[in-house]
Write a protein that holds these residues in place. Structure first.
Motif, short mmCIF file in Angstrom:
data_model
loop_
_atom_site.label_atom_id
_atom_site.label_comp_id
_atom_site.label_asym_id
_atom_site.label_seq_id
_atom_site.Cartn_x
_atom_site.Cartn_y
_atom_site.Cartn_z
N ILE A 156 0.85 -1.19 0.00
CA ILE A 156 0.00 0.00 0.00
C ILE A 156 0.88 1.24 0.00
CG2 ILE A 156 -1.75 1.31 1.26
CD1 ILE A 156 -2.72 -1.36 2.44
N MET A 157 0.75 2.08 -1.02
CA MET A 157 1.51 3.33 -1.09
C MET A 157 0.95 4.36 -0.12
SD MET A 157 2.26 3.82 -5.17
CE MET A 157 0.51 3.82 -5.62
N ILE A 158 1.77 5.38 0.18
CA ILE A 158 1.37 6.38 1.15
C ILE A 158 1.47 7.79 0.56
CG2 ILE A 158 1.90 7.44 3.38
CD1 ILE A 158 3.09 4.76 4.26
N ASN A 159 0.37 8.53 0.70
CA ASN A 159 0.39 9.98 0.48
C ASN A 159 0.39 10.61 1.85
OD1 ASN A 159 -0.01 12.67 -0.13
ND2 ASN A 159 -2.03 12.41 -1.03
N GLY A 160 1.53 11.17 2.25
CA GLY A 160 1.66 11.74 3.58
C GLY A 160 1.25 13.20 3.63
N SER A 161 0.47 13.56 4.63
CA SER A 161 0.04 14.94 4.83
C SER A 161 0.82 15.55 5.99
CB SER A 161 -1.46 14.98 5.12
OG SER A 161 -1.87 16.30 5.41
N PHE A 162 1.34 16.77 5.78
CA PHE A 162 2.17 17.42 6.78
C PHE A 162 1.75 18.88 6.95
CE2 PHE A 162 4.60 14.12 4.65
CZ PHE A 162 5.01 13.34 5.71
N ILE A 163 1.84 19.36 8.19
CA ILE A 163 1.47 20.73 8.51
C ILE A 163 2.69 21.49 9.01
CG2 ILE A 163 0.11 22.21 10.03
CD1 ILE A 163 -2.05 20.10 10.05
N PHE A 164 2.95 22.64 8.41
CA PHE A 164 3.99 23.54 8.88
C PHE A 164 3.34 24.72 9.60
CE2 PHE A 164 5.94 22.08 4.69
CZ PHE A 164 6.66 21.05 5.28
N LYS A 173 9.10 -0.39 -5.22
CA LYS A 173 10.05 0.61 -5.72
C LYS A 173 9.56 1.18 -7.05
CE LYS A 173 14.05 -1.95 -3.85
NZ LYS A 173 14.56 -1.09 -2.77
N MET A 174 9.07 0.30 -7.93
CA MET A 174 8.61 0.72 -9.25
C MET A 174 7.31 1.50 -9.15
SD MET A 174 10.97 -0.19 -11.20
CE MET A 174 10.16 0.22 -12.74
N LYS A 175 6.40 1.05 -8.30
CA LYS A 175 5.13 1.77 -8.12
C LYS A 175 5.38 3.17 -7.59
CE LYS A 175 1.61 -0.41 -6.25
NZ LYS A 175 0.78 -1.31 -5.42
N HIS A 176 6.26 3.28 -6.62
CA HIS A 176 6.59 4.58 -6.04
C HIS A 176 7.13 5.52 -7.12
CE1 HIS A 176 8.46 7.00 -2.55
NE2 HIS A 176 8.77 7.66 -3.67
N LEU A 191 -3.71 4.34 -14.45
CA LEU A 191 -3.79 4.52 -13.01
C LEU A 191 -4.08 3.19 -12.31
CD1 LEU A 191 -3.93 6.25 -10.43
CD2 LEU A 191 -6.32 6.75 -11.00
N VAL A 192 -5.02 2.44 -12.85
CA VAL A 192 -5.36 1.14 -12.26
C VAL A 192 -4.18 0.19 -12.30
CG1 VAL A 192 -6.78 -0.93 -12.54
CG2 VAL A 192 -7.84 1.32 -12.70
N ARG A 193 -3.49 0.16 -13.43
CA ARG A 193 -2.32 -0.74 -13.56
C ARG A 193 -1.23 -0.35 -12.59
NH1 ARG A 193 -3.91 -0.33 -18.97
NH2 ARG A 193 -2.46 1.37 -19.40
N THR A 194 -1.05 0.93 -12.35
CA THR A 194 -0.03 1.38 -11.40
C THR A 194 -0.41 0.99 -9.98
OG1 THR A 194 0.52 3.28 -12.80
CG2 THR A 194 1.22 3.39 -10.51
N LEU A 195 -1.66 1.14 -9.63
CA LEU A 195 -2.11 0.85 -8.27
C LEU A 195 -2.11 -0.64 -7.95
CD1 LEU A 195 -5.10 3.34 -7.95
CD2 LEU A 195 -2.92 3.46 -6.74
N LYS A 196 -2.55 -1.46 -8.90
CA LYS A 196 -2.74 -2.89 -8.57
C LYS A 196 -1.45 -3.63 -8.27
CE LYS A 196 -2.81 -4.87 -13.23
NZ LYS A 196 -3.58 -5.63 -14.21
#
Length: 449
Positions: free
Chosen positions: A300-308, A411-414, A444-449
């Motif tokens: 599972i890839m991660i989109n990280g949210s950060f607050i400054f 690594k490739m998906k990232h 997009l689907v091929r990248t995610l799966k």
């Protein structure tokens, strides 16, 4: 009755920060939900100004406008234009709920909070010719509601037309969160029933889904049932989760088996004192590294949210946060400058302390500093914010971060996902301009799966 639902463009649409692909992701689901409550003989149109032009010279009987803080001035301008010609205007959404008197100066009625119940009452009053100036949210119930009117979406204009929610609100009460301002003095989290959720999923064509819930794992009992039913549907989906929800039990494994492939996670800060200040209970004393490793091992890839801009932050916060995200294999980053939205507890505290120096809502876009920070100037904050984005998405850092994953597939998906999201802007612009986003959905689907 001829009803026009309008989502005005956010202020970013007219700024140097404008990224067409970011605002061509999802159709306006909230407006489609309200449209489903209209009568069968009503003539309905949904207009999303992010992807199309608005004709302000048409003649609907009623205009319903959804407001966010950075589209507020645009919403008011549209509302004023219609009202000047004697057309009734209703306004709802988070901003109108947070500042109802301000919104009321530009419309005939303000719909407060969730509109699933009050909107039906408002429509009846509108057709009877005696609308009230304000409609309270009232007793919320998500039972028996029809599915959103997705047939009103212009699917070709969106990369992810299959977006949905199975819950409203959030059980957490982070001090900075705009969502909390939507629910005043009562319950803040509601869910649909399992059968309705599955019915909505099955109603949408294509493999890819995006759950827009604030935390798809907030109700573990509910989602475990949903994920078990989804296991054989051959879907892939994305959504938001919290750090604690990853570590509690095996629900995240069930999510992966159901098709969960990309998680939006509000890490917010790598400073524990800042998390305590923000009342980010789902992160306090949680092992970020353990949670990240668990997701990586699953795939599972991660989109990280950060607050400054939390009070404990110093000038090193930008580089420290970016370095941490790169070294931990965070695929994409969503950065924000702390923004005290009206209705939130942090806004009330800053007003009391006289720290907020502007009420120009166009600047409340999480890219500008709108309050006095104890350690960082406005110029330093906005420079650091922009630098953090540039540094994170440098090709060298995308490559470096992709190498942090254990398996070659991750690594490739990232690399492909992060690169495509930020580095192929001309390609996205071409696809959008020529209404070819549907051709990118398969990739997009091929990248995610």
């Amino acid at each position: 009755m001829k009803i026009r639902f309008i989502l005005p463009a956010l202020e970013e649409a007219k700024s140097p920060y404008w990224r067409p692909i970011k605002y061509s992701l999802f159709p306006p689901l909230g407006l489609a939900t309200l449209a489903s409550l209209c009568d069968e003989d009503d003539e309905i149109e949904i207009v999303d100004e992010h992807v199309e032009e608005i004709n302000l010279n048409d003649n609907p009987d009623l205009v319903c406008i959804e407001s966010y803080i950075t589209n507020a001035f645009r919403a008011y301008k549209i509302a004023d234009s219609y009202r000047s010609r004697g057309i009734k205007v209703a306004m709802g959404g988070i901003h109108a709920t947070s500042l109802p008197q301000e919104a009321k100066a530009h419309c005939d009625t303000v719909l407060l909070g969730l509109g699933e119940r009050s909107f039906v009452e408002f429509l009846k009053d509108c057709k009877d010719g005696h609308i009230k100036p304000f409609y309270e949210q009232g007793q919320v119930s998500l039972e028996g509601l029809p599915l959103p009117r997705r047939d009103l979406f212009k699917r070709e204009k969106y990369l992810v037309p299959n977006s949905m929610v199975f819950s409203r609100g959030c059980p957490n009460k982070c001090s900075f969160c705009y969502v909390s301002s939507f629910f005043q003095g009562g319950k803040t989290f509601f869910t649909y029933e399992v059968d309705r959720i599955l019915k909505e999923i099955e109603s949408m064509k294509g493999r890819h889904l995006y759950f827009l819930d604030d935390n798809i794992l907030a109700d573990k009992k509910l989602v475990r049932q949903v994920f078990k039913e989804m296991k054989g549907m051959n879907r892939v989906f994305q959504g938001a989760i919290t750090v604690d929800s990853i570590l509690e039990d095996d629900t995240i494994e069930l999510a992966y088996e159901a098709g969960f492939r990309s998680a939006f996670i509000g890490f917010e800060s790598v400073n524990m004192d800042s998390l305590i200040q923000a009342n980010k209970l789902s992160n306090i004393n949680m092992d970020y590294n353990q949670a990240i490793k668990k997701l990586d091992q699953l795939g599972i890839m991660i989109n990280g949210s950060f607050i400054f801009g939390l009070d404990n932050d110093n000038l090193d916060v930008f580089d420290k946060t970016t370095e941490w995200a790169i070294n931990n294999g965070i695929t994409t980053a969503t950065n924000h400058i702390l923004t005290p939205y009206p209705g939130t507890s942090i806004y009330k505290k800053m007003i009391h302390d006289k720290r907020i120096y502007t009420n120009d809502w166009r600047l409340y876009d999480t890219r500008h500093l709108v309050f006095n920070h104890p350690n960082i100037t406005k110029e330093q904050m906005e420079y650091g914010y922009n630098k953090a984005y540039k540094d994170f998405y440098r090709w060298g850092n995308i490559i470096k971060s992709s190498k942090e994953h254990e398996e070659i597939r991750m690594k490739m998906k990232h690399f492909s996902y992060a690169g495509a999201w930020k580095k192929f802007e001309p390609v996205w612009n071409f696809l959008i301009k020529n209404e070819l986003l549907s051709t990118a959905r398969g990739t997009l689907v091929r990248t995610l799966k």
